[in-house]
Scaffold this motif. Sequence first.
Motif, short mmCIF file in Angstrom:
data_model
loop_
_atom_site.label_atom_id
_atom_site.label_comp_id
_atom_site.label_asym_id
_atom_site.label_seq_id
_atom_site.Cartn_x
_atom_site.Cartn_y
_atom_site.Cartn_z
N LEU A 17 35.90 29.42 52.03
CA LEU A 17 36.97 28.86 52.85
C LEU A 17 37.57 27.63 52.17
CD1 LEU A 17 38.58 28.89 55.46
CD2 LEU A 17 36.77 27.54 56.51
N ALA A 18 36.72 26.79 51.60
CA ALA A 18 37.21 25.60 50.90
C ALA A 18 38.08 26.00 49.71
CB ALA A 18 36.04 24.74 50.44
N LEU A 19 37.66 27.03 49.01
CA LEU A 19 38.44 27.51 47.86
C LEU A 19 39.80 28.05 48.33
CD1 LEU A 19 38.60 28.17 44.84
CD2 LEU A 19 37.54 30.37 45.36
N ALA A 20 39.81 28.79 49.42
CA ALA A 20 41.06 29.34 49.95
C ALA A 20 41.99 28.22 50.40
CB ALA A 20 40.78 30.30 51.09
N VAL A 21 41.45 27.21 51.05
CA VAL A 21 42.26 26.08 51.51
C VAL A 21 42.84 25.34 50.31
CG1 VAL A 21 42.16 23.82 52.64
CG2 VAL A 21 41.12 25.81 53.72
N ARG A 22 42.02 25.09 49.31
CA ARG A 22 42.48 24.39 48.12
C ARG A 22 43.56 25.19 47.40
NH1 ARG A 22 44.04 20.00 46.12
NH2 ARG A 22 43.88 19.92 43.88
N SER A 23 43.37 26.48 47.31
CA SER A 23 44.36 27.34 46.67
C SER A 23 45.69 27.27 47.42
CB SER A 23 43.85 28.78 46.62
OG SER A 23 44.83 29.62 46.09
N GLY A 24 45.63 27.29 48.75
CA GLY A 24 46.84 27.18 49.55
C GLY A 24 47.52 25.84 49.36
N GLN A 25 46.72 24.78 49.27
CA GLN A 25 47.29 23.45 49.05
C GLN A 25 47.98 23.37 47.69
OE1 GLN A 25 43.70 21.17 49.54
NE2 GLN A 25 44.18 20.65 51.68
N GLU A 26 47.37 23.97 46.68
CA GLU A 26 47.98 23.96 45.34
C GLU A 26 49.29 24.74 45.33
OE1 GLU A 26 44.93 25.43 42.78
OE2 GLU A 26 43.79 23.55 42.87
N ARG A 27 49.31 25.88 46.02
CA ARG A 27 50.54 26.68 46.09
C ARG A 27 51.65 25.90 46.80
NH1 ARG A 27 50.59 32.49 45.55
NH2 ARG A 27 52.36 32.34 46.96
N ALA A 28 51.29 25.21 47.88
CA ALA A 28 52.28 24.42 48.62
C ALA A 28 52.81 23.28 47.75
CB ALA A 28 51.68 23.87 49.91
N ALA A 29 51.92 22.64 47.00
CA ALA A 29 52.34 21.54 46.12
C ALA A 29 53.24 22.07 45.01
CB ALA A 29 51.11 20.86 45.51
N PRO A 83 15.91 31.42 53.10
CA PRO A 83 16.94 30.91 54.00
C PRO A 83 18.26 31.68 53.80
CG PRO A 83 16.48 29.34 52.25
CD PRO A 83 15.49 30.46 52.12
N ASP A 84 19.01 31.78 54.88
CA ASP A 84 20.28 32.51 54.84
C ASP A 84 21.34 31.64 54.17
OD1 ASP A 84 22.26 34.33 55.22
OD2 ASP A 84 22.49 33.95 57.37
N ARG A 85 21.88 32.11 53.05
CA ARG A 85 22.86 31.33 52.29
C ARG A 85 24.30 31.75 52.61
NH1 ARG A 85 20.22 30.70 46.34
NH2 ARG A 85 18.27 29.81 47.06
N ARG A 86 24.46 32.72 53.46
CA ARG A 86 25.81 33.19 53.76
C ARG A 86 26.70 32.13 54.40
NH1 ARG A 86 24.35 38.61 56.58
NH2 ARG A 86 22.29 37.78 56.36
N PRO A 87 26.24 31.34 55.34
CA PRO A 87 27.14 30.32 55.90
C PRO A 87 27.65 29.35 54.84
CG PRO A 87 25.27 30.62 57.36
CD PRO A 87 24.99 31.41 56.09
N ALA A 88 26.81 28.95 53.91
CA ALA A 88 27.24 28.04 52.84
C ALA A 88 28.25 28.74 51.94
CB ALA A 88 26.03 27.57 52.03
N ALA A 89 28.01 30.00 51.65
CA ALA A 89 28.94 30.76 50.81
C ALA A 89 30.28 30.91 51.52
CB ALA A 89 28.35 32.12 50.47
N ARG A 90 30.25 31.15 52.83
CA ARG A 90 31.50 31.26 53.58
C ARG A 90 32.26 29.95 53.56
NH1 ARG A 90 28.51 34.20 58.25
NH2 ARG A 90 28.53 36.32 57.45
N ARG A 91 31.53 28.84 53.73
CA ARG A 91 32.20 27.53 53.69
C ARG A 91 32.81 27.28 52.31
NH1 ARG A 91 27.67 25.99 56.62
NH2 ARG A 91 26.71 25.05 54.80
N ALA A 92 32.10 27.65 51.27
CA ALA A 92 32.62 27.47 49.91
C ALA A 92 33.86 28.34 49.69
CB ALA A 92 31.54 27.80 48.88
#
Length: 132
Positions: free
Chosen positions: A14-26, A3-12
């Motif tokens: 993206l989630a890491l990037a969003v979390r990192s941005g949230q931490e920087r903003a906080a 099975p293609d795992r790239r979409p899950a890796a992309r979501r992970a």
Amino acid sequence: MAPDRRPAARRAGLALAVRSGQERAANHRRGQARHRHRNAELDTEIADLYGHSPESGVELGTIARALRELPDDDRELISLVAWEGLDHGEIAKVFGCSRNAARIRLYRARKRLSKALAGAGVSVGGVVMESL
């Protein structure tokens, strides 16, 4: 075929990037809150140290107003030297610049404070400003 795992890796990712941005903003919001708190503390210390004194004729409001009119970085530089007693090397670490850049920034901040105080009618001797 696997099975293609790239979409899950992309979501992970993206989630890491969003979390990192949230931490920087906080972190930024916490830093701003500390800065506002520090300015309030400085105003209080100025009131205690330089409240209306008959011999000088300088009122606290005039000095506090001159400090508040300075850019944030200038206020921070002056407070680090005057209240915390940091030297150029330590200021450079705080601001993430070279020692020479910190020295120049402090010189310019002192000049702007001196100009603001002179504009407010406060006579400032060179000795006082050089000790900052």
